[in-house]
Design a protein around this motif. Sequence first.
Motif, short mmCIF file in Angstrom:
data_model
loop_
_atom_site.label_atom_id
_atom_site.label_comp_id
_atom_site.label_asym_id
_atom_site.label_seq_id
_atom_site.Cartn_x
_atom_site.Cartn_y
_atom_site.Cartn_z
N ILE A 21 0.84 -1.20 0.00
CA ILE A 21 0.00 0.00 0.00
C ILE A 21 0.87 1.25 0.00
CG2 ILE A 21 -1.63 1.35 1.39
CD1 ILE A 21 -2.76 -1.40 2.34
N ALA A 25 1.06 3.94 -2.92
CA ALA A 25 0.75 5.35 -2.63
C ALA A 25 1.87 6.27 -3.10
CB ALA A 25 0.50 5.54 -1.14
N SER A 38 -6.33 9.06 -5.27
CA SER A 38 -7.49 8.54 -4.53
C SER A 38 -7.13 7.22 -3.85
CB SER A 38 -8.66 8.31 -5.48
OG SER A 38 -8.38 7.24 -6.37
N MET A 39 -7.87 6.90 -2.82
CA MET A 39 -7.66 5.63 -2.13
C MET A 39 -8.05 4.46 -3.05
SD MET A 39 -6.38 6.38 0.84
CE MET A 39 -6.79 5.57 2.40
N ASP A 40 -9.02 4.67 -3.93
CA ASP A 40 -9.37 3.64 -4.92
C ASP A 40 -8.18 3.34 -5.81
OD1 ASP A 40 -12.07 3.08 -4.26
OD2 ASP A 40 -12.69 4.96 -5.19
N ILE A 42 -5.01 3.88 -5.19
CA ILE A 42 -3.96 3.24 -4.42
C ILE A 42 -4.26 1.76 -4.23
CG2 ILE A 42 -2.89 3.14 -2.13
CD1 ILE A 42 -3.26 6.22 -2.02
N LYS A 50 -10.07 -1.94 -1.27
CA LYS A 50 -10.12 -0.62 -0.65
C LYS A 50 -10.28 -0.74 0.86
CE LYS A 50 -12.57 3.80 -1.13
NZ LYS A 50 -13.66 4.51 -1.86
N VAL A 53 -6.93 -1.13 2.45
CA VAL A 53 -6.21 0.14 2.54
C VAL A 53 -6.68 0.91 3.76
CG1 VAL A 53 -5.78 2.36 1.43
CG2 VAL A 53 -5.85 0.28 0.04
N TYR A 54 -8.00 0.99 3.95
CA TYR A 54 -8.53 1.74 5.08
C TYR A 54 -8.25 1.06 6.42
CZ TYR A 54 -10.92 5.33 2.37
OH TYR A 54 -11.20 6.40 1.57
N SER A 59 -7.26 7.31 6.42
CA SER A 59 -7.49 8.41 5.50
C SER A 59 -6.29 8.59 4.59
CB SER A 59 -7.76 9.71 6.26
OG SER A 59 -6.58 10.14 6.91
N LYS A 60 -6.51 9.30 3.49
CA LYS A 60 -5.41 9.62 2.58
C LYS A 60 -4.38 10.50 3.27
CE LYS A 60 -6.03 12.53 -0.87
NZ LYS A 60 -6.41 13.13 -2.18
N LEU A 63 -2.12 8.34 5.35
CA LEU A 63 -1.21 7.60 4.48
C LEU A 63 -0.10 8.51 3.98
CD1 LEU A 63 -0.27 5.20 2.86
CD2 LEU A 63 -2.16 5.57 1.26
#
Length: 207
Positions: A21, A25, A38-40, A42, A50, A53-54, A59-60, A63
Amino acid sequence: MPNQPAPQSPTKLTDRKRLAIVEAAISEFRRRGFELTSMDGIAREANVSKRTVYNHFPSKEQLFAEILTQLWQSSAEQVTLAYCPDTPVRAQLEALLWQKMQMLSQQDFIDLARVAIAETIHSPERAQDMVNRLSEREEGITLWLREAAADGKLRIDDPVFAATQLQGMIKTFAFWPQIAMGQPLLIREQQNQVVTSVADMFLRYYA
């Protein structure tokens, strides 16, 4: 310059996913910048869900903060030469400068630093957090200068100030032109010229 030991790959699945991740990123932030990442994106780049990731980064912003922390750590830890009373000061100083130059000659580091600087300018509170984290650490160059001064080899009253001067001189050629103006990384001949001239100027004042 001696080769740095290769970092060991994490063995636990959750650690491997976290590493994937972070690497994804970094790639996304380099290509798109902070706002457009976006987190998507990443998650797709890391080949994880997703939700995964969370699970690691809520949050972005968190990260991105993790990546900035790694950036600071790589900067602070890159210079690891311990002061040696039996070795000429100039030889040690040039070794320190070459370690710094090696880090500044990595395109990944320059690209990520450019993204980090742009975002911290946009968000001053994030920049202040980074400064506070760094102030809690004692960088290798500062420690080396303090020990050289204590040994009587350099006349330095303020090692932190002197370290800032020293690093500022090398970054004038090997960091800020690449960050601000997109200039290419220095070739070996240019690196040698910078290291030699910076060592000359610094020792003429402090030795």
